[in-house]
Design a protein around this motif. Sequence first.
Motif, PDB file in Angstrom:
ATOM      1  N   LEU A 142    -124.500  14.427   2.115  1.00 13.13           N
ATOM      2  CA  LEU A 142    -123.925  13.099   1.914  1.00 13.13           C
ATOM      3  C   LEU A 142    -123.318  12.505   3.178  1.00 13.13           C
ATOM      4  N   PHE A 143    -122.711  13.376   4.012  1.00 13.03           N
ATOM      5  CA  PHE A 143    -121.915  12.849   5.126  1.00 13.03           C
ATOM      6  C   PHE A 143    -122.299  13.398   6.500  1.00 13.03           C
ATOM      7  N   GLY A 144    -123.341  14.199   6.576  1.00 13.67           N
ATOM      8  CA  GLY A 144    -123.801  14.689   7.864  1.00 13.67           C
ATOM      9  C   GLY A 144    -122.790  15.589   8.547  1.00 13.67           C
ATOM     10  N   ARG A 145    -122.732  15.502   9.871  1.00 12.86           N
ATOM     11  CA  ARG A 145    -121.817  16.375  10.624  1.00 12.86           C
ATOM     12  C   ARG A 145    -120.358  16.101  10.274  1.00 12.86           C
ATOM     13  N   VAL A 146    -120.044  14.853   9.894  1.00 16.95           N
ATOM     14  CA  VAL A 146    -118.675  14.536   9.474  1.00 16.95           C
ATOM     15  C   VAL A 146    -118.314  15.332   8.230  1.00 16.95           C
ATOM     16  N   GLY A 147    -119.274  15.471   7.320  1.00 14.08           N
ATOM     17  CA  GLY A 147    -119.050  16.258   6.120  1.00 14.08           C
ATOM     18  C   GLY A 147    -118.788  17.719   6.438  1.00 14.08           C
ATOM     19  N   LEU A 148    -119.460  18.249   7.467  1.00 11.22           N
ATOM     20  CA  LEU A 148    -119.235  19.631   7.877  1.00 11.22           C
ATOM     21  C   LEU A 148    -117.859  19.799   8.521  1.00 11.22           C
ATOM     22  N   PHE A 149    -117.476  18.831   9.359  1.00 12.68           N
ATOM     23  CA  PHE A 149    -116.138  18.882   9.964  1.00 12.68           C
ATOM     24  C   PHE A 149    -115.059  18.828   8.879  1.00 12.68           C
ATOM     25  N   ALA A 150    -115.264  17.943   7.895  1.00  9.48           N
ATOM     26  CA  ALA A 150    -114.296  17.820   6.808  1.00  9.48           C
ATOM     27  C   ALA A 150    -114.234  19.114   6.002  1.00  9.48           C
ATOM     28  N   TRP A 151    -115.403  19.738   5.794  1.00  6.52           N
ATOM     29  CA  TRP A 151    -115.443  20.995   5.041  1.00  6.52           C
ATOM     30  C   TRP A 151    -114.678  22.087   5.784  1.00  6.52           C
ATOM     31  N   ILE A 152    -114.874  22.175   7.091  1.00 10.20           N
ATOM     32  CA  ILE A 152    -114.181  23.188   7.892  1.00 10.20           C
ATOM     33  C   ILE A 152    -112.671  23.002   7.796  1.00 10.20           C
ATOM     34  N   ALA A 153    -112.218  21.756   7.891  1.00 11.07           N
ATOM     35  CA  ALA A 153    -110.785  21.473   7.781  1.00 11.07           C
ATOM     36  C   ALA A 153    -110.248  21.863   6.412  1.00 11.07           C
ATOM     37  N   MET A 154    -110.981  21.488   5.362  1.00  8.58           N
ATOM     38  CA  MET A 154    -110.538  21.779   4.005  1.00  8.58           C
ATOM     39  C   MET A 154    -110.569  23.278   3.718  1.00  8.58           C
ATOM     40  N   ALA A 155    -111.684  23.919   4.050  1.00  5.51           N
ATOM     41  CA  ALA A 155    -111.872  25.331   3.702  1.00  5.51           C
ATOM     42  C   ALA A 155    -110.910  26.241   4.438  1.00  5.51           C
ATOM     43  N   SER A 156    -110.567  25.910   5.671  1.00  2.00           N
ATOM     44  CA  SER A 156    -109.645  26.752   6.429  1.00  2.00           C
ATOM     45  C   SER A 156    -108.273  26.801   5.766  1.00  2.00           C
ATOM     46  N   VAL A 157    -107.860  25.689   5.146  1.00  6.44           N
ATOM     47  CA  VAL A 157    -106.575  25.643   4.448  1.00  6.44           C
ATOM     48  C   VAL A 157    -106.678  26.287   3.071  1.00  6.44           C
ATOM     49  N   VAL A 158    -107.721  25.929   2.310  1.00  7.87           N
ATOM     50  CA  VAL A 158    -107.891  26.453   0.956  1.00  7.87           C
ATOM     51  C   VAL A 158    -108.034  27.975   0.966  1.00  7.87           C
ATOM     52  N   ALA A 159    -108.778  28.508   1.931  1.00  8.03           N
ATOM     53  CA  ALA A 159    -108.979  29.955   2.009  1.00  8.03           C
ATOM     54  C   ALA A 159    -107.651  30.683   2.208  1.00  8.03           C
ATOM     55  N   ASN A 160    -106.773  30.114   3.030  1.00 12.18           N
ATOM     56  CA  ASN A 160    -105.476  30.740   3.273  1.00 12.18           C
ATOM     57  C   ASN A 160    -104.558  30.668   2.059  1.00 12.18           C
ATOM     58  N   ILE A 161    -104.772  29.671   1.198  1.00 10.85           N
ATOM     59  CA  ILE A 161    -104.001  29.594  -0.052  1.00 10.85           C
ATOM     60  C   ILE A 161    -104.557  30.584  -1.065  1.00 10.85           C
ATOM     61  N   GLN A 162    -105.880  30.621  -1.182  1.00 11.80           N
ATOM     62  CA  GLN A 162    -106.501  31.505  -2.162  1.00 11.80           C
ATOM     63  C   GLN A 162    -106.298  32.983  -1.848  1.00 11.80           C
ATOM     64  N   VAL A 163    -106.141  33.309  -0.563  1.00 18.83           N
ATOM     65  CA  VAL A 163    -106.014  34.712  -0.183  1.00 18.83           C
ATOM     66  C   VAL A 163    -104.747  35.346  -0.752  1.00 18.83           C
ATOM     67  N   THR A 164    -103.796  34.509  -1.202  1.00 22.49           N
ATOM     68  CA  THR A 164    -102.572  35.042  -1.788  1.00 22.49           C
ATOM     69  C   THR A 164    -102.804  35.605  -3.185  1.00 22.49           C
ATOM     70  N   GLN A 165    -103.973  35.329  -3.777  1.00 13.70           N
ATOM     71  CA  GLN A 165    -104.279  35.847  -5.111  1.00 13.70           C
ATOM     72  C   GLN A 165    -105.285  36.980  -5.019  1.00 13.70           C
ATOM     73  N   GLN A 166    -104.899  38.136  -5.542  1.00 12.70           N
ATOM     74  CA  GLN A 166    -105.786  39.291  -5.556  1.00 12.70           C
ATOM     75  C   GLN A 166    -106.407  39.463  -6.943  1.00 12.70           C
ATOM     76  N   ILE A 167    -107.658  39.884  -6.962  1.00 14.40           N
ATOM     77  CA  ILE A 167    -108.351  40.144  -8.218  1.00 14.40           C
ATOM     78  C   ILE A 167    -109.011  41.515  -8.148  1.00 14.40           C
ATOM     79  N   VAL A 168    -109.399  42.029  -9.296  1.00 15.28           N
ATOM     80  CA  VAL A 168    -110.067  43.327  -9.363  1.00 15.28           C
ATOM     81  C   VAL A 168    -111.502  43.124  -9.838  1.00 15.28           C
ATOM     82  N   ILE A 169    -112.445  43.606  -9.054  1.00 12.36           N
ATOM     83  CA  ILE A 169    -113.866  43.554  -9.401  1.00 12.36           C
ATOM     84  C   ILE A 169    -114.439  44.952  -9.239  1.00 12.36           C
ATOM     85  N   GLY A 170    -114.953  45.492 -10.325  1.00 12.33           N
ATOM     86  CA  GLY A 170    -115.535  46.823 -10.262  1.00 12.33           C
ATOM     87  C   GLY A 170    -114.545  47.894  -9.866  1.00 12.33           C
ATOM     88  N   GLY A 171    -113.278  47.691 -10.175  1.00 14.05           N
ATOM     89  CA  GLY A 171    -112.262  48.669  -9.849  1.00 14.05           C
ATOM     90  C   GLY A 171    -111.704  48.560  -8.442  1.00 14.05           C
TER      91      GLY A 171
END
Length: 231
Positions: A24-53
């Motif tokens: 939809l947005f070309g390279r701008v969309g990728l830049f926006a994704w990098i900005a968003m994902a870098s923050v979201v990943a650091n928030i999500q990392v605070t939650q631990q889950i169990v998969i296959g033990g």
Amino acid sequence: MLNEWLWIPSALLTLGLLVLSYKLFGRVGLFAWIAMASVVANIQVTQQIVIGGFIFTLGNIVYGSLYLATDILNEKYGRHTARKGVWLGFFILVVSTVLMQYALLYEPFEEALFMHESFEALFSMLPLITLGSLAAYLVSQLFDVFIYSKIRAKTGEKKLWLRTTGSTVVSQFIDTLTFCTIAFWGMEWDIWWNIFITTYVAKFIIAWMATPFMYYAKRTVPQDDETEKVA
């Protein structure tokens, strides 16, 4: 068993939304994704889950998508643009960390104290974890851009799967080693090793799952790129 059924669809959804952002947005969309994902990943990392033990963190999926974003930038727009994306993500990580830590200095309204406690629990990351995250991101992402460019110089337009998965698998090993070494310094060896292995395995799986999405992105002409050509 719920987590086992959710993990793979979550990875596919994340990678699919990344490619859609590019479509939809070309390279701008990728830049926006990098900005968003870098923050979201650091928030999500605070939650631990169990998969296959085994214990996993949710942030691995979103964080793994960052490598696909920089690989697409590298493949379609060149090494310089990919490095710009890496530095953008690092800048956003630093800025978001500073702003959120500053926000924690405010004295909360008494009747909303429970909200402040949740807010503090989410964003008051330990210094070593913050430092480990920033260092791991910058070192591994810059290495990913470097090794991707080197493989592409050898393979040309062929073997897209090799430079995509090869660069990411090696880079994420460096990322995991750097983060775990800094963030969990002094931890008991058995626990440290378990965290290292499960984190890297999750990122390894994401790297291979991203390959079909990379092939699709390679053939895609984003709408914004088409507009630029017309202009």
